[in-house]
Design an enzyme around this catalytic site. Structure first.
Site, PDB file in Angstrom:
ATOM      1  N   ASP A 222       0.816  -1.202   0.102  1.00  0.00           N
ATOM      2  CA  ASP A 222       0.122   0.092   0.151  1.00  0.00           C
ATOM      3  C   ASP A 222       1.016   1.255  -0.092  1.00  0.00           C
ATOM      4  O   ASP A 222       2.120   1.216   0.356  1.00  0.00           O
ATOM      5  CB  ASP A 222      -0.974  -0.112   1.244  1.00  0.00           C
ATOM      6  CG  ASP A 222      -1.831   1.165   1.278  1.00  0.00           C
ATOM      7  OD1 ASP A 222      -2.324   1.655   0.371  1.00  0.00           O
ATOM      8  OD2 ASP A 222      -1.923   1.514   2.402  1.00  0.00           O
ATOM      9  N   ASP A 224      -0.149   5.192   1.135  1.00  0.00           N
ATOM     10  CA  ASP A 224      -0.639   6.169   1.764  1.00  0.00           C
ATOM     11  C   ASP A 224      -0.876   5.721   3.350  1.00  0.00           C
ATOM     12  O   ASP A 224      -1.401   4.661   3.548  1.00  0.00           O
ATOM     13  CB  ASP A 224      -1.970   7.050   1.495  1.00  0.00           C
ATOM     14  CG  ASP A 224      -1.772   7.851   0.211  1.00  0.00           C
ATOM     15  OD1 ASP A 224      -0.961   8.666   0.289  1.00  0.00           O
ATOM     16  OD2 ASP A 224      -2.466   7.409  -1.065  1.00  0.00           O
ATOM     17  N   ASN A 333      -2.216  -0.755   5.766  1.00  0.00           N
ATOM     18  CA  ASN A 333      -2.710  -0.530   7.089  1.00  0.00           C
ATOM     19  C   ASN A 333      -4.239  -0.496   7.272  1.00  0.00           C
ATOM     20  O   ASN A 333      -4.579  -0.290   8.302  1.00  0.00           O
ATOM     21  CB  ASN A 333      -2.288   1.022   7.334  1.00  0.00           C
ATOM     22  CG  ASN A 333      -2.897   1.889   6.230  1.00  0.00           C
ATOM     23  OD1 ASN A 333      -2.936   1.676   5.178  1.00  0.00           O
ATOM     24  ND2 ASN A 333      -3.647   2.899   6.932  1.00  0.00           N
TER      25      ASN A 333
END
Length: 384
Positions: A222, A224, A333
């Site tokens: 991922d 961001d 996240n």
């Protein structure tokens, strides 16, 4: 105690005249101040005004009420006898009646006018300048706008039922049941599978594996809050600034790199096929990756249009990549991103600006060990 004059005109004599004259003087002097009964009434009933008739000679003479009425009847004649009797009764009632009650309403207090009404809660996210420009799953599902999804019913209640349609409540329950069943099916099957093109041939998200990556596992990263944090508003000492054109206006994203990200990418690029899969738009993510990937280890980039839309979330369906699922790992996240493949995920915490964060550095030896296992799901299932 009081002088009472008899009205007997036939027995008037010189002595009576002189006596009457002397008593008239006394009577005039007595009338110059209130009588005892007048003072008693004034003291006991101060809120009732004096009637001029009460101060007349009837009151001064101290006659009982009944004799006063008879006397007035004889003086006034038959025409006003009834009126005088009623007036005397009203006078007596007024004397005996309690003082009127004055109803004074309580004025509104300050507390009454300062009633605080709570505002209704809002379903929208805070403005960007209040959330420090958060862009991904740390504050919302990946790619979500933050708005509550509202389903509306367009079925007219006046339509005749054919016996096969559902009411609004039943239809909503049926749709919820279908969504849960579809989600359970996708999780059980490990995603939706490789997409099929218009001509019926498989069309995976990734091209065939390159020669230098043959034999390697696929590591999906991922962007961001996992590798970087970006904000619309200025950040002290950003690592780089990326201009992005959005709806004919240029915006500057201030980007911070997570501590250890450079070494992490370099080491992972030596042992994995690296894919950056983000729910952000390519017009933002591409220039960020151009500056972030200084070692040129990112083999493929996937953006929002490659995500699988599920319940308003952008899910990263690993089954659509075209890589063996047993050799695929996702580092993210946001748990919503890998809902179809929880046994392929390595969860990481959301990062914003902590300079002492060492999570990426600590993951390097763990991910290096996963390169030699036959099926990563057996290890990551226990790790979660």
């Amino acid at each position: 105690m009081f002088y009472h004059r008899k009205r007997n005109k036939s027995s008037t004599s010189q002595a009576a005249i002189s006596s009457s004259t002397s008593h008239t003087v006394v009577k005039s002097s007595a009338r110059s101040k209130p009588t005892f009964l007048s003072r008693v009434v004034h003291k006991l009933v101060p809120c009732v005004g004096f009637d001029s008739r009460l101060m007349s000679k009837d009151l001064d003479d101290g006659l009982p009420a009944s004799q006063m009425v008879e006397r007035r009847k004889s003086e006034a004649g038959p025409q006003t006898a009834t009126t005088e009797a009623s007036s005397s009764k009203l006078d007596a009632t007024a004397l005996l009646a309690p003082p009127p009650t004055i109803n004074i309403e309580r004025p509104p207090s300050r507390a009454d006018s300062e009633i605080i009404v709570q505002p209704p809660p809002s379903a929208h996210l805070l403005p960007e300048d209040e959330t420090d420009g958060l862009t991904s799953g740390a504050v919302q599902p990946p790619g979500s706008t933050g708005d509550t999804i509202i389903r509306t019913h367009t079925r007219d209640s006046s339509e005749e039922s054919d016996g096969t349609s559902f009411t609004d409540d039943e239809g909503e329950e049926r749709r919820a049941y279908d969504e849960q069943a579809e989600e359970a099916r996708l999780i059980r099957n490990g995603g939706a599978g490789i997409p099929i093109s218009a001509d019926g041939s498989p069309k995976p998200l990734l091209p065939p594996i390159a020669a230098e990556h043959v034999g390697r596992k696929c590591l999906v990263l991922d962007l961001d809050e996992t590798l970087v944090h970006s904000s619309f508003k200025p950040i002290p000492q950003p690592d780089f600034i990326v201009p992005v054109e959005i709806e004919f206006h240029w915006h500057h994203f201030h980007v911070l790199k997570r501590p250890g990200v450079d070494d992490f990418l370099k080491r992972m690029g030596e042992i994995y096929e690296i894919v950056v899969f983000t729910a952000s738009l390519s017009k933002y993510a591409d220039p960020v990756l151009d500056k972030l990937d200084t070692h040129q280890v990112v083999a493929h980039r996937l953006f929002r249009e490659s995500c699988f839309s599920h319940k308003g979330n952008y899910v990263k369906d690993l089954s659509q990549l075209g890589r063996p699922i047993a050799d695929t790992i996702i580092l993210d996240n946001s748990p919503a991103s890998y809902i179809f493949h929880p046994n392929n995920a390595v969860p990481v915490s959301s990062w914003f600006n902590d300079p002492h964060d060492v999570e990426l550095t600590d993951l390097i030896p763990f991910l290096a060990d996963l390169t030699i296992v036959p099926d990563v799901r057996g290890i990551l299932n226990l790790a979660i």
